[in-house]
Design an enzyme around this catalytic site. Structure first.
Site, PDB file in Angstrom:
ATOM      1  N   GLY A 218       0.796  -1.217   0.000  1.00 22.14           N
ATOM      2  CA  GLY A 218       0.000   0.000   0.000  1.00 22.14           C
ATOM      3  C   GLY A 218       0.828   1.267   0.000  1.00 22.14           C
ATOM      4  N   GLU A 259       3.915  -7.311  -0.228  1.00 22.96           N
ATOM      5  CA  GLU A 259       3.173  -7.681  -1.434  1.00 22.96           C
ATOM      6  C   GLU A 259       2.814  -6.429  -2.244  1.00 22.96           C
ATOM      7  OE1 GLU A 259      -1.153  -8.207   0.721  1.00 22.96           O
ATOM      8  OE2 GLU A 259       0.213  -9.921   0.700  1.00 22.96           O
ATOM      9  N   ARG A 298     -10.255   4.189 -13.070  1.00 22.84           N
ATOM     10  CA  ARG A 298      -9.850   4.694 -11.754  1.00 22.84           C
ATOM     11  C   ARG A 298     -10.307   6.128 -11.464  1.00 22.84           C
ATOM     12  NH1 ARG A 298      -5.150   5.440 -10.259  1.00 22.84           N
ATOM     13  NH2 ARG A 298      -5.258   4.580  -8.151  1.00 22.84           N
ATOM     14  N   CYS A 328     -21.006   5.850 -23.529  1.00 18.67           N
ATOM     15  CA  CYS A 328     -22.310   6.492 -23.369  1.00 18.67           C
ATOM     16  C   CYS A 328     -22.696   6.536 -21.888  1.00 18.67           C
ATOM     17  CB  CYS A 328     -23.367   5.728 -24.174  1.00 18.67           C
ATOM     18  SG  CYS A 328     -24.897   6.643 -24.369  1.00 18.67           S
ATOM     19  N   GLU A 329     -21.842   7.183 -21.132  1.00 21.73           N
ATOM     20  CA  GLU A 329     -22.006   7.458 -19.703  1.00 21.73           C
ATOM     21  C   GLU A 329     -21.203   8.725 -19.427  1.00 21.73           C
ATOM     22  OE1 GLU A 329     -23.759   5.593 -17.596  1.00 21.73           O
ATOM     23  OE2 GLU A 329     -23.980   3.666 -18.645  1.00 21.73           O
ATOM     24  N   TYR A 356      -3.796  -1.214 -11.801  1.00 24.41           N
ATOM     25  CA  TYR A 356      -5.263  -1.183 -11.719  1.00 24.41           C
ATOM     26  C   TYR A 356      -5.883  -0.383 -12.862  1.00 24.41           C
ATOM     27  CZ  TYR A 356      -3.918  -2.866  -7.172  1.00 24.41           C
ATOM     28  OH  TYR A 356      -3.334  -3.592  -6.165  1.00 24.41           O
TER      29      TYR A 356
END
Length: 409
Positions: A218, A259, A298, A328-329, A356
């Site tokens: 993280g 990790e 993201r 189309c959003e 990601y």
């Protein structure tokens, strides 16, 4: 990477395209290992979910990394990339007992974060080594979407459930060989991380035959100029000192494990897309590109910032643009962002697109997923072909509806 290299890759392989700089990945891996060089046994398990292309996994293997996986499919990708099962840890959440058993039979290290599953697995397979994921109830990074160590998180076994956990271990006679935590992404406060680590050290004292302690990852990376990031060197110095002291207290050598995913691949990634249209309204200039949240979700999903650069006109005069997609959003990548003057046909580069991004891509609006390219030793290597209509249809079963066979009233 240089803008001219990215432009050349987009011209060669088409747009949009994901590009990964292998040398940046190698640099980040070396930086992390050097920060913990005083630890006798250090293991880096790359988080496959960040970027799961098999060529990237092969690169990680060359660097000496293991793998952190969260699904049986990621495990199979790791095996396909040549990893030995014992170099893979399986840390799922909310999966069936059957999936865990299947992975365990492959010889992969199992990491369990659920008391019910722990008891069922231990009852059936007491001799298979198991790592336990602890939730330390520490908010160590980001917001609630990317911080997973807080009290309301679905991840991990609560540290307050330790008596229940120990009772399960005793009753089943199972072998616990590791203990694990992951507090979340974008960690900045090293003191908070070390506070959570102290909770994990205290939990580790309950187990006499541990082989490793896994501190997750993280670590925050910079997303813009002068952005702050986790001070890996300071963390390495302070956590190493505490880990070595704990080893003496524990009475045996242990492996310190991390990790990392984003830390290794985020800054190595570039997403290059072409501007389809420049549209000016009464208040906004939109730059519409040949992509959307089907390729890079993201910013819409997490509110994440990605630096956007016009690599076709890097030295032009800056103007304010809202960069949007063709889905189309409402798929807005950036609102009122200062970018050098954009015209239709220009190529925009999104930075920090290694983690990601492709791994969260979809075929929404029936759009194809883009190609992936690895920049290695001065050459561009295609590591995933752009999808085609054949790919979109290959798993669909088309029914043959005919008026003769239909029961039409």
């Amino acid at each position: 990477m240089e803008n001219n290299q990215l432009v050349s890759i987009a011209n060669r392989f088409g747009s949009p395209v994901f590009v990964y700089d292998a040398h940046r990945i190698i640099s980040q891996y070396d930086r992390l290992t050097k920060a913990f060089a005083k630890v006798d046994q250090l293991r880096i398990n790359y988080a496959v979910k960040a970027l799961s292309n098999v060529s990237i996994l092969k690169l990680m293997k060359e660097l000496g990394s293991g793998l952190d996986t969260v699904s049986i499919q990621e495990v199979l990708l790791g095996l396909e990339a040549g990893f030995e099962p014992q170099r893979i840890i399986f840390t799922p959440n909310g999966v069936s007992l059957e999936e865990i058993i299947e992975v365990a039979h492959m010889g992969v290290q199992i990491n369990i974060d659920n008391l019910s599953i722990l008891e069922q697995f231990g009852t059936q397979f007491p001799k298979i080594p198991v790592c336990i994921r602890i939730n330390p109830h520490v908010m160590a990074g980001g917001n609630s979407n990317i911080s997973v160590g807080h009290i309301d998180s679905k991840f991990g076994i609560s540290i307050h459930q330790m008596p229940h956990l120990l009772r399960i271990v005793e009753n089943t006679g199972m072998h616990i060989n590791g203990i694990h935590m992951h507090t979340g992404s974008d960690i900045l406060d090293i003191d908070v991380f070390l506070y959570a680590a102290e909770i994990l050290f205290n939990a580790a004292k309950n187990f006499t035959n541990l082989e490793f302690i896994d501190f997750g990852s993280g670590f925050k990376v910079p997303y813009k100029k002068d952005d702050i990031e986790t001070n890996i060197e300071e963390l390495g110095e302070r956590l190493t000192e505490r880990f070595l002291a704990f080893e003496k207290e524990y009475g045996r050598s242990l492996t310190l494990t991390f990790e990392p995913g984003k830390f290794l691949v985020s800054q190595a990634g570039y997403f290059v897309a072409k501007v389809n249209v420049v549209k000016q309204t009464t208040s906004t200039i939109f730059a519409g590109i040949d992509s959307g949240f089907n390729h890079l979700i993201r910013p819409m999903f997490y509110g994440s910032y990605h630096h956007i650069e016009n690599i076709s006109n890097p030295d032009g005069k800056e103007r304010f643009y809202s960069v949007v997609g063709y889905i189309c959003e409402t798929d807005t990548f950036a609102n009122n962002r200062r970018i050098t003057e954009i015209k239709e046909g220009d190529l925009l580069c999104f930075h920090n697109a290694g983690a990601y991004c492709f791994s969260m891509a979809s075929n929404y609006n029936s759009r194809f997923r883009p190609a992936e390219v690895l920049w290695y030793e001065g050459k561009a290597h295609l590591i995933r072909k752009r999808e085609t209509m054949k790919d979109l249809l290959k798993n669909q079963v088309v029914l043959d509806f005919s008026l003769q066979e239909a029961n039409v009233v």
